[in-house]
Enzyme design. Structure first.
Site, short mmCIF file in Angstrom:
data_model
loop_
_atom_site.label_atom_id
_atom_site.label_comp_id
_atom_site.label_asym_id
_atom_site.label_seq_id
_atom_site.Cartn_x
_atom_site.Cartn_y
_atom_site.Cartn_z
N HIS A 159 9.92 2.59 -19.27
CA HIS A 159 10.40 2.54 -17.89
C HIS A 159 9.47 1.68 -17.02
CE1 HIS A 159 12.50 6.58 -18.74
NE2 HIS A 159 13.46 5.72 -18.45
N CYS A 246 7.34 11.47 -14.45
CA CYS A 246 8.62 11.84 -15.11
C CYS A 246 8.99 13.29 -14.92
CB CYS A 246 8.53 11.59 -16.61
SG CYS A 246 7.76 10.07 -17.05
C1 CIR Z 1 13.22 9.54 -23.02
O1 CIR Z 1 13.08 8.71 -23.91
O2 CIR Z 1 14.15 9.49 -22.23
C2 CIR Z 1 12.21 10.66 -22.92
N1 CIR Z 1 11.75 11.00 -24.23
C3 CIR Z 1 11.06 10.28 -22.02
C4 CIR Z 1 11.45 10.04 -20.60
C5 CIR Z 1 10.29 9.76 -19.72
N2 CIR Z 1 10.69 9.55 -18.39
C6 CIR Z 1 10.14 8.68 -17.56
O3 CIR Z 1 9.26 7.92 -17.93
N3 CIR Z 1 10.61 8.64 -16.33
#
Ligand code: CIR
Length: 254
Positions: A159, A246
């Site tokens: 991200h 996150c």
């Molecule tokens: C994903 O791949 O969607 C989750 N394992 C991690 C999401 C992390 N979110 C973020 O960086 N905003």
């Protein structure tokens, strides 16, 4: 301040992974670390509002990706990973208590982790999760409110906010290997220490920053710049490709 969070799911080990190899995740430790993270949010004056637990949705703890909350409205996203789309509805119900709600629709995909707000500018990362239709729908909702949406290309991480976040007033924290600092006009820049590529994800609340204890060298750089840090351990979320931004959506109650 409200900090919307969501419990670590028992199924966290089945999380989506894009740039990392799967490693064993200690879910019990992830729960303990998440509680400490919520306590850090409380210590900075946030009231925790938890979305209902979703044990069968592995990535539900990463609540940032399903909503972008502005002072005027909350935008419920359409996450780029199909496995994550069931995460949105309960979060939308909670956010409806605080803001008018709008929802992104197919073919849009957008993860909140790709949206970096700096004042009235929303920098929107182009990623495997966020497409141009997602950016355009977001833009249509927010431009009438006086926001500007700017696309940002980046590479090497999941991200945009893995590559850059705001660490202080007029200060960004950047991994220059993943995104070019020159994109962000008129900002002072702190670069992550080269041995801490994951170190660009910091969560600023007021005058302090919640920051992973796993990045001590970059933490020193921030302290030398006068930034006050609240360290938290995030080893287990990091194995799931998550960081400190996150795991919450932080916004003023009114
Ligand atoms: C994903 O791949 O969607 C989750 N394992 C991690 C999401 C992390 N979110 C973020 O960086 N905003």
């Amino acid at each position: 301040m409200i900090a919307l969070t969501r419990a670590v799911s028992d199924s966290l080990s089945d999380c989506e992974l894009t740039h990392l190899d799967r490693e064993p995740i200690d879910v019990g430790l992830a729960v303990t670390q998440h509680q400490a993270y919520e306590n850090a949010l409380r210590s900075l004056g946030a009231e925790i509002v938890r979305a209902p637990a979703a044990p069968h949705l592995p990535d539900a703890v990463f609540v940032e990706d399903v909503a972008v909350v502005l002072d005027e409205m909350a935008i419920i996203t359409r996450p780029g990973a199909p496995t994550r789309r069931k995460e949105t509805e309960p979060v939308a119900q909670i956010l409806a208590r605080f803001r008018p709600i709008v929802t992104l629709e197919a073919p849009a995909t957008l993860d909140g982790g790709d949206v970096l707000q700096i004042g009235r500018i929303l920098y929107v990362g182009r990623s495997s999760r966020t497409n141009d239709a997602g950016r355009d729908q977001l833009r249509r909702h927010v431009e009438p409110l006086g926001y500007r949406c700017t696309s940002v290309d980046f590479a090497g991480c999941l991200h945009l906010k893995s590559a850059v976040t705001v660490a202080g007033e007029g200060v960004i924290l950047v991994n220059p290997g993943w995104v070019s600092p020159s994109i962000f006009d008129n900002m002072d820049t702190i670069l992550v220490d080269p041995v801490e590529p994951m170190g660009a994800n910091a969560l600023r609340l007021g005058t302090e920053v919640i920051y992973p204890a796993e990045c001590p060298r970059t933490a020193d750089r921030m302290r030398r710049a006068g930034i006050r840090l609240v360290p938290v351990e995030m080893t287990e979320a990091a194995k799931a490709e998550g960081g400190v931004t996150c795991c919450s959506v932080v916004f003023p109650e009114t």
